[in-house]
Design a protein around this motif. Structure first.
Motif, short mmCIF file in Angstrom:
data_model
loop_
_atom_site.label_atom_id
_atom_site.label_comp_id
_atom_site.label_asym_id
_atom_site.label_seq_id
_atom_site.Cartn_x
_atom_site.Cartn_y
_atom_site.Cartn_z
N ASP A 48 -5.17 -6.32 6.43
CA ASP A 48 -5.01 -4.87 6.60
C ASP A 48 -3.57 -4.49 6.34
O ASP A 48 -2.64 -5.13 6.85
CB ASP A 48 -5.41 -4.44 8.01
CG ASP A 48 -6.90 -4.65 8.26
OD1 ASP A 48 -7.70 -4.52 7.31
OD2 ASP A 48 -7.27 -4.95 9.41
N PRO A 71 -1.14 -1.04 6.44
CA PRO A 71 -1.02 0.38 6.77
C PRO A 71 -0.51 1.20 5.59
O PRO A 71 0.11 0.67 4.67
CB PRO A 71 0.00 0.40 7.92
CG PRO A 71 0.07 -1.01 8.42
CD PRO A 71 -0.28 -1.88 7.27
N ALA A 104 -9.22 -3.61 -3.14
CA ALA A 104 -8.72 -2.65 -2.15
C ALA A 104 -9.21 -1.27 -2.57
O ALA A 104 -9.29 -0.96 -3.76
CB ALA A 104 -7.19 -2.67 -2.08
N SER A 123 -9.12 -11.31 4.16
CA SER A 123 -8.76 -9.89 4.19
C SER A 123 -7.48 -9.69 4.98
O SER A 123 -7.24 -10.37 5.99
CB SER A 123 -9.87 -9.07 4.82
OG SER A 123 -11.01 -9.08 3.99
N ASN A 166 0.86 -1.18 0.00
CA ASN A 166 0.00 0.00 0.00
C ASN A 166 0.90 1.23 0.00
O ASN A 166 1.45 1.60 1.03
CB ASN A 166 -0.90 -0.01 1.24
CG ASN A 166 -1.73 1.24 1.38
OD1 ASN A 166 -1.77 2.08 0.49
ND2 ASN A 166 -2.39 1.36 2.51
N THR A 196 -8.74 -7.57 0.03
CA THR A 196 -9.57 -8.77 0.12
C THR A 196 -9.31 -9.63 -1.10
O THR A 196 -9.44 -9.16 -2.23
CB THR A 196 -11.07 -8.41 0.21
OG1 THR A 196 -11.28 -7.57 1.34
CG2 THR A 196 -11.93 -9.66 0.33
N ASP A 210 -4.50 3.93 5.28
CA ASP A 210 -4.53 2.50 5.57
C ASP A 210 -5.61 1.87 4.69
O ASP A 210 -6.62 2.51 4.37
CB ASP A 210 -4.88 2.25 7.04
CG ASP A 210 -3.82 2.78 7.99
OD1 ASP A 210 -2.73 3.14 7.54
OD2 ASP A 210 -4.11 2.82 9.21
N THR A 211 -5.39 0.63 4.28
CA THR A 211 -6.40 -0.05 3.46
C THR A 211 -6.45 -1.53 3.80
O THR A 211 -5.54 -2.07 4.41
CB THR A 211 -6.14 0.15 1.95
OG1 THR A 211 -7.29 -0.23 1.22
CG2 THR A 211 -4.95 -0.64 1.48
N SER A 212 -7.53 -2.14 3.41
CA SER A 212 -7.71 -3.57 3.60
C SER A 212 -7.81 -4.22 2.23
O SER A 212 -8.60 -3.80 1.40
CB SER A 212 -8.99 -3.83 4.41
OG SER A 212 -9.16 -5.21 4.60
#
Length: 174
Positions: free
Chosen positions: A102, A104, A138, A100, A81, A90, A86-88
């Motif tokens: 996570d 940062p 995402a 999923s 990322n 999947t 921040d992102t998740s």
């Protein structure tokens, strides 16, 4: 043949060799350097969620290691990322439940390494040695790709196979 004819032939040969070498150097200078191209350096695949030109949200060298179709598999690779948020991520496969992870902002999360996260696909919908259709999502974007499935034949993946818990043996009846 005279000395003059021999000297002229030698001069033409040298001129032709020089012209050929110059042409080869010019062509080599115009060709792209393959060491500057992005590529997947191992058995997995790279997936850019925002499109091939964007490297902000991507999966790197993603692959699954498992023993058989219908069995679980471990996801290996990394998720990056490079955005400010921040992102998740999947990951979805046809027969498995979505997983999923996570990640940062500005970070990379490694999957299946000693210092990384363990991510298990609950059911492989294809046997090792093939690919399974998958999607990586995402930040509201989704990218479809072919996820390779490997087994433990190669020594570098033998320790990455999902651990199988021995089933409890039945108690002896008296």
């Amino acid at each position: 043949m005279s000395r003059r004819a021999t000297a002229a032939r030698g001069a033409r040969t040298i001129a032709l060799a020089a012209a050929s070498a110059t042409g080869a150097l010019l062509l080599a200078g115009c060709a792209p350097s393959t060491t500057t191209l992005n590529y997947d350096p191992s058995d997995g695949v790279g997936v850019s969620v925002l499109g091939e030109e964007s490297r902000d949200l991507r999966g790197i060298n993603l692959l699954v290691v498992g023993t058989a179709e219908g069995e679980p598999g471990n996801l290996l690779g990394a998720l990056t990322n490079e955005t400010q948020d921040d992102t998740s991520f999947t990951l979805e496969t046809p027969d498995g439940a979505p997983v999923s992870v996570d990640v940062p902002a500005g970070a990379t999360v490694y999957l299946g390494t000693a210092t990384g996260e363990t991510v298990q696909i609950d059911t492989l919908s294809a046997p090792p040695g093939s690919y399974v259709d998958a999607t990586l999502a995402a930040a509201g974007e989704t990218k479809e790709f072919k996820l390779p499935i490997l087994d433990g034949t190669l020594p570098e993946y033998a320790d990455s196979l999902p651990s199988t818990s021995p089933s409890p043996s039945p108690s002896p009846s008296e």
